[in-house]
Design a protein around this motif. Sequence first.
Motif, PDB file in Angstrom:
ATOM      1  N   ASN A 287     -19.648  66.075 -55.947  1.00  0.00           N
ATOM      2  CA  ASN A 287     -19.439  64.801 -55.283  1.00  0.00           C
ATOM      3  C   ASN A 287     -20.043  63.467 -55.747  1.00  0.00           C
ATOM      4  O   ASN A 287     -21.552  64.974 -55.390  1.00  0.00           O
ATOM      5  CB  ASN A 287     -19.299  65.461 -53.957  1.00  0.00           C
ATOM      6  CG  ASN A 287     -18.913  63.860 -52.968  1.00  0.00           C
ATOM      7  OD1 ASN A 287     -19.595  63.010 -52.779  1.00  0.00           O
ATOM      8  ND2 ASN A 287     -17.827  64.344 -52.390  1.00  0.00           N
ATOM      9  N   SER A 288     -20.681  62.840 -55.761  1.00  0.00           N
ATOM     10  CA  SER A 288     -21.508  61.496 -56.049  1.00  0.00           C
ATOM     11  C   SER A 288     -21.837  62.084 -54.848  1.00  0.00           C
ATOM     12  O   SER A 288     -23.382  61.236 -54.651  1.00  0.00           O
ATOM     13  CB  SER A 288     -21.141  60.242 -56.090  1.00  0.00           C
ATOM     14  OG  SER A 288     -20.218  60.413 -55.931  1.00  0.00           O
ATOM     15  N   GLN A 289     -21.685  61.327 -54.051  1.00  0.00           N
ATOM     16  CA  GLN A 289     -22.464  61.235 -52.863  1.00  0.00           C
ATOM     17  C   GLN A 289     -23.001  62.882 -52.081  1.00  0.00           C
ATOM     18  O   GLN A 289     -24.686  62.044 -51.659  1.00  0.00           O
ATOM     19  CB  GLN A 289     -21.280  60.605 -51.021  1.00  0.00           C
ATOM     20  CG  GLN A 289     -20.680  59.252 -51.665  1.00  0.00           C
ATOM     21  CD  GLN A 289     -20.039  59.159 -50.236  1.00  0.00           C
ATOM     22  OE1 GLN A 289     -18.698  60.146 -50.381  1.00  0.00           O
ATOM     23  NE2 GLN A 289     -19.716  58.018 -49.333  1.00  0.00           N
ATOM     24  N   VAL A 290     -22.731  63.550 -52.195  1.00  0.00           N
ATOM     25  CA  VAL A 290     -23.663  65.149 -51.904  1.00  0.00           C
ATOM     26  C   VAL A 290     -24.860  64.746 -53.209  1.00  0.00           C
ATOM     27  O   VAL A 290     -26.028  65.369 -53.082  1.00  0.00           O
ATOM     28  CB  VAL A 290     -22.123  65.977 -52.489  1.00  0.00           C
ATOM     29  CG1 VAL A 290     -23.337  67.082 -52.163  1.00  0.00           C
ATOM     30  CG2 VAL A 290     -21.333  65.883 -51.552  1.00  0.00           C
ATOM     31  N   ALA A 291     -24.584  64.425 -54.577  1.00  0.00           N
ATOM     32  CA  ALA A 291     -25.679  64.849 -55.710  1.00  0.00           C
ATOM     33  C   ALA A 291     -26.483  63.557 -54.912  1.00  0.00           C
ATOM     34  O   ALA A 291     -27.789  63.856 -55.342  1.00  0.00           O
ATOM     35  CB  ALA A 291     -25.485  64.199 -56.517  1.00  0.00           C
ATOM     36  N   ASN A 292     -26.283  62.267 -54.239  1.00  0.00           N
ATOM     37  CA  ASN A 292     -27.146  61.351 -53.901  1.00  0.00           C
ATOM     38  C   ASN A 292     -28.020  61.639 -53.251  1.00  0.00           C
ATOM     39  O   ASN A 292     -29.225  61.194 -53.095  1.00  0.00           O
ATOM     40  CB  ASN A 292     -26.435  60.039 -53.948  1.00  0.00           C
ATOM     41  CG  ASN A 292     -25.845  58.744 -55.140  1.00  0.00           C
ATOM     42  OD1 ASN A 292     -25.994  59.350 -56.200  1.00  0.00           O
ATOM     43  ND2 ASN A 292     -24.738  58.632 -54.725  1.00  0.00           N
ATOM     44  N   GLU A 293     -27.176  62.539 -52.568  1.00  0.00           N
ATOM     45  CA  GLU A 293     -27.980  62.554 -50.667  1.00  0.00           C
ATOM     46  C   GLU A 293     -29.183  64.284 -51.344  1.00  0.00           C
ATOM     47  O   GLU A 293     -30.481  63.910 -50.837  1.00  0.00           O
ATOM     48  CB  GLU A 293     -27.970  63.500 -49.550  1.00  0.00           C
ATOM     49  CG  GLU A 293     -27.709  63.787 -48.458  1.00  0.00           C
ATOM     50  CD  GLU A 293     -27.045  64.017 -47.376  1.00  0.00           C
ATOM     51  OE1 GLU A 293     -28.112  63.355 -46.734  1.00  0.00           O
ATOM     52  OE2 GLU A 293     -26.110  64.337 -47.569  1.00  0.00           O
TER      53      GLU A 293
END
Length: 296
Positions: free
Chosen positions: A280-286
């Motif tokens: 998940n890109s949002q998880v990675a960004n966080e």
Amino acid sequence: MKKLWVLGASIIAIIVIVSLITVGMNKKQSNSKHQEREKDTQHSKYITSQTPTLFLHGYAGTLNSEKYMVNQAKKKGATKNVITAIVSNDGQVQLKGKLKKNATNPVVQIVLQNNKQGDYDINAKWFKNVLVKLQSEYKIKKFNFVGHSMGNLSFANYMYLYGDDQSLPQLNKQVNIAGTFNGVLNLNEKVNEISVDKNGKPSRMNQPYQKLLKLKGIYKGKHIEVLNIYSDLQDGTHSDGRVSNSSSKSLKYLLGHSPKSYKESKYEGQKAQHSQLHENSQVANELIEFLWGNKN
């Protein structure tokens, strides 16, 4: 008269050529400065640290379980130096790749050859073996941790067994993704069977949760920062399809107020399914922002 005209034309041509050269040089210098500013801005987004971050997969996980998150960190410029630590069935550690001297925000991907080992204490010892290897090879003093699924419980057991050992590298930051701290659905917990209160205390404590209550004392005073990521499919199970939210959120009660900081982050929907969380890109960004974001 003709000679004067030729001379004037020549002078004008020279002036034009010199002007074009000057404009070109100024433009090149301007572009160069712009690129340098962009580069400086990119670098300033992230801290410059030599503390390695260790990624650990879950049950039946592989290098692919960590690859997306690590690649996103590389793509965003948070890190460039990534190596792999392969742990054999008997706990021997082989490092593939080399950490460069003074590497910025280096990453170590841990791969357990026996990726279905259900003994958390053995997994904890294997994790310790990786740290000892890195300590021997690179003299590391601190480390960050990112775990998915059962990898988090293996790490919790590492901290329970070795967290007070000052001869080992010390934990700096940890990111827990879909942690199985108090059970796994259809293994030792039924759907919506266990709940947690506002402090993360579960209504029933499975093993090895009860012994891990000692983590509060182990984390106390060590200035460790914690990010706990979990997800809800929004299908009434209050889970990610594999792990209940109560199991993941029960980490809060294990640690209490001992960490320097503790944050829970919830994701929702099908893209937040248990195995999709590490894609998940949002998880990675966080997690990239949490681990390496420059707060200054």
